[in-house]
Scaffold this motif. Structure first.
Motif, PDB file in Angstrom:
ATOM      1  N   PHE A  84      47.867  23.743  30.168  1.00 31.15           N
ATOM      2  CA  PHE A  84      47.575  23.911  31.592  1.00 31.15           C
ATOM      3  C   PHE A  84      48.059  25.252  32.148  1.00 31.15           C
ATOM      4  O   PHE A  84      47.340  25.889  32.924  1.00 31.15           O
ATOM      5  CB  PHE A  84      48.131  22.740  32.406  1.00 31.15           C
ATOM      6  N   PRO A  85      49.255  25.733  31.779  1.00 28.83           N
ATOM      7  CA  PRO A  85      49.672  27.049  32.287  1.00 28.83           C
ATOM      8  C   PRO A  85      48.688  28.169  31.966  1.00 28.83           C
ATOM      9  O   PRO A  85      48.530  29.104  32.754  1.00 28.83           O
ATOM     10  CB  PRO A  85      51.028  27.281  31.623  1.00 28.83           C
ATOM     11  N   ALA A  86      48.001  28.093  30.834  1.00 29.35           N
ATOM     12  CA  ALA A  86      47.002  29.116  30.508  1.00 29.35           C
ATOM     13  C   ALA A  86      45.835  29.047  31.481  1.00 29.35           C
ATOM     14  O   ALA A  86      45.302  30.087  31.903  1.00 29.35           O
ATOM     15  CB  ALA A  86      46.513  28.946  29.065  1.00 29.35           C
ATOM     16  N   ASN A  87      45.452  27.841  31.868  1.00 26.83           N
ATOM     17  CA  ASN A  87      44.364  27.698  32.844  1.00 26.83           C
ATOM     18  C   ASN A  87      44.790  28.208  34.218  1.00 26.83           C
ATOM     19  O   ASN A  87      43.998  28.828  34.923  1.00 26.83           O
ATOM     20  CB  ASN A  87      43.912  26.238  32.916  1.00 26.83           C
ATOM     21  N   VAL A  88      46.038  27.957  34.588  1.00 24.05           N
ATOM     22  CA  VAL A  88      46.553  28.481  35.854  1.00 24.05           C
ATOM     23  C   VAL A  88      46.585  30.004  35.806  1.00 24.05           C
ATOM     24  O   VAL A  88      46.160  30.679  36.751  1.00 24.05           O
ATOM     25  CB  VAL A  88      47.957  27.911  36.161  1.00 24.05           C
ATOM     26  N   TYR A  89      47.068  30.555  34.697  1.00 26.10           N
ATOM     27  CA  TYR A  89      47.116  32.015  34.552  1.00 26.10           C
ATOM     28  C   TYR A  89      45.716  32.611  34.637  1.00 26.10           C
ATOM     29  O   TYR A  89      45.500  33.620  35.310  1.00 26.10           O
ATOM     30  CB  TYR A  89      47.791  32.390  33.231  1.00 26.10           C
ATOM     31  N   MET A  90      44.754  31.977  33.974  1.00 21.31           N
ATOM     32  CA  MET A  90      43.379  32.465  34.027  1.00 21.31           C
ATOM     33  C   MET A  90      42.852  32.428  35.457  1.00 21.31           C
ATOM     34  O   MET A  90      42.221  33.380  35.921  1.00 21.31           O
ATOM     35  CB  MET A  90      42.472  31.626  33.129  1.00 21.31           C
ATOM     36  N   ALA A  91      43.133  31.351  36.183  1.00 20.78           N
ATOM     37  CA  ALA A  91      42.642  31.224  37.557  1.00 20.78           C
ATOM     38  C   ALA A  91      43.281  32.252  38.480  1.00 20.78           C
ATOM     39  O   ALA A  91      42.604  32.839  39.331  1.00 20.78           O
ATOM     40  CB  ALA A  91      42.914  29.817  38.084  1.00 20.78           C
ATOM     41  N   THR A  92      44.550  32.491  38.304  1.00 22.04           N
ATOM     42  CA  THR A  92      45.268  33.365  39.231  1.00 22.04           C
ATOM     43  C   THR A  92      45.172  34.843  38.878  1.00 22.04           C
ATOM     44  O   THR A  92      45.409  35.691  39.731  1.00 22.04           O
ATOM     45  CB  THR A  92      46.756  32.970  39.329  1.00 22.04           C
ATOM     46  N   HIS A  93      44.822  35.145  37.622  1.00 16.64           N
ATOM     47  CA  HIS A  93      44.784  36.551  37.212  1.00 16.64           C
ATOM     48  C   HIS A  93      43.402  37.039  36.801  1.00 16.64           C
ATOM     49  O   HIS A  93      43.231  38.232  36.571  1.00 16.64           O
ATOM     50  CB  HIS A  93      45.786  36.799  36.081  1.00 16.64           C
ATOM     51  N   GLY A  94      42.433  36.141  36.669  1.00 20.44           N
ATOM     52  CA  GLY A  94      41.070  36.552  36.324  1.00 20.44           C
ATOM     53  C   GLY A  94      41.010  37.426  35.100  1.00 20.44           C
ATOM     54  O   GLY A  94      40.470  38.515  35.141  1.00 20.44           O
ATOM     55  N   VAL A  95      41.545  36.928  33.991  1.00 23.07           N
ATOM     56  CA  VAL A  95      41.741  37.767  32.811  1.00 23.07           C
ATOM     57  C   VAL A  95      40.815  37.421  31.649  1.00 23.07           C
ATOM     58  O   VAL A  95      41.189  37.537  30.508  1.00 23.07           O
ATOM     59  CB  VAL A  95      43.203  37.668  32.321  1.00 23.07           C
ATOM     60  N   VAL A  96      39.587  37.035  31.919  1.00 26.79           N
ATOM     61  CA  VAL A  96      38.726  36.579  30.835  1.00 26.79           C
ATOM     62  C   VAL A  96      37.501  37.472  30.685  1.00 26.79           C
ATOM     63  O   VAL A  96      36.442  37.027  30.281  1.00 26.79           O
ATOM     64  CB  VAL A  96      38.292  35.117  31.061  1.00 26.79           C
ATOM     65  N   GLU A  97      37.612  38.752  30.997  1.00 27.04           N
ATOM     66  CA  GLU A  97      36.479  39.651  30.819  1.00 27.04           C
ATOM     67  C   GLU A  97      36.045  39.613  29.371  1.00 27.04           C
ATOM     68  O   GLU A  97      36.833  39.364  28.473  1.00 27.04           O
ATOM     69  CB  GLU A  97      36.854  41.103  31.176  1.00 27.04           C
ATOM     70  N   GLY A  98      34.761  39.876  29.161  1.00 31.87           N
ATOM     71  CA  GLY A  98      34.254  39.934  27.799  1.00 31.87           C
ATOM     72  C   GLY A  98      33.888  38.581  27.221  1.00 31.87           C
ATOM     73  O   GLY A  98      33.888  38.404  26.019  1.00 31.87           O
ATOM     74  N   MET A  99      33.579  37.634  28.088  1.00 34.07           N
ATOM     75  CA  MET A  99      33.147  36.318  27.615  1.00 34.07           C
ATOM     76  C   MET A  99      31.859  36.474  26.826  1.00 34.07           C
ATOM     77  O   MET A  99      31.061  37.359  27.110  1.00 34.07           O
ATOM     78  CB  MET A  99      32.893  35.381  28.800  1.00 34.07           C
TER      79      MET A  99
END
Length: 134
Positions: A84-99
């Motif tokens: 879950f912390p990874a999902n929170v980090y992704m939501a709060t930091h928008g760090v998934v460029e390059g999908m």
């Protein structure tokens, strides 16, 4: 209503279990996507990605087997809580460029994953209880 839920239990499982296996395999196919969402406070992001991928594969297979289904369901709950912390980090930091397919998931998608995790936990909990038909 209870009968409807009982009838849905097996079809949901036939989607849920393979989905965890596929998600786990993707940790090995495109690990860099998952490394990006590991919160920086955690050590060895690549190792954590591989470990969580193995865990997803294991729970997916375990959910398919009646003998291990309840244990795998509890392990799925634990896995969802741990990641879950990874999902929170992704939501709060928008760090998934390059999908794959290009682009960065929208804020709606990134934030929508958070309540989805709750739904996935509830689904996993559903399989911690025997139904008598398994």
């Amino acid at each position: 209503m209870i009968e409807v839920l009982r009838r849905l239990k097996r079809p949901v499982l036939s989607v849920m279990a393979p989905a965890y296996v596929v998600a786990g395999v993707l940790h090995f196919v495109v690990p860099e996507l998952y490394v990006r969402i590991v919160p920086p406070v955690l050590p060895a992001p690549l190792a954590l990605v591989y470990l969580s991928g193995l865990a997803e594969i294991a729970v997916g297979i375990g959910l398919l087997l009646p003998r291990t289904r309840r244990y795998a369901a509890w392990a799925t709950v634990a896995l969802l809580v741990v990641v879950f912390p990874a999902n929170v980090y992704m939501a709060t930091h928008g760090v998934v460029e390059g999908m794959p397919g290009g682009g960065d998931p929208s804020d709606l998608v990134r934030w929508g994953r958070l309540p989805l995790q709750g739904v996935l936990v509830l689904l996993a909990l559903w399989y911690t209880r025997p139904t008598g038909t398994e």
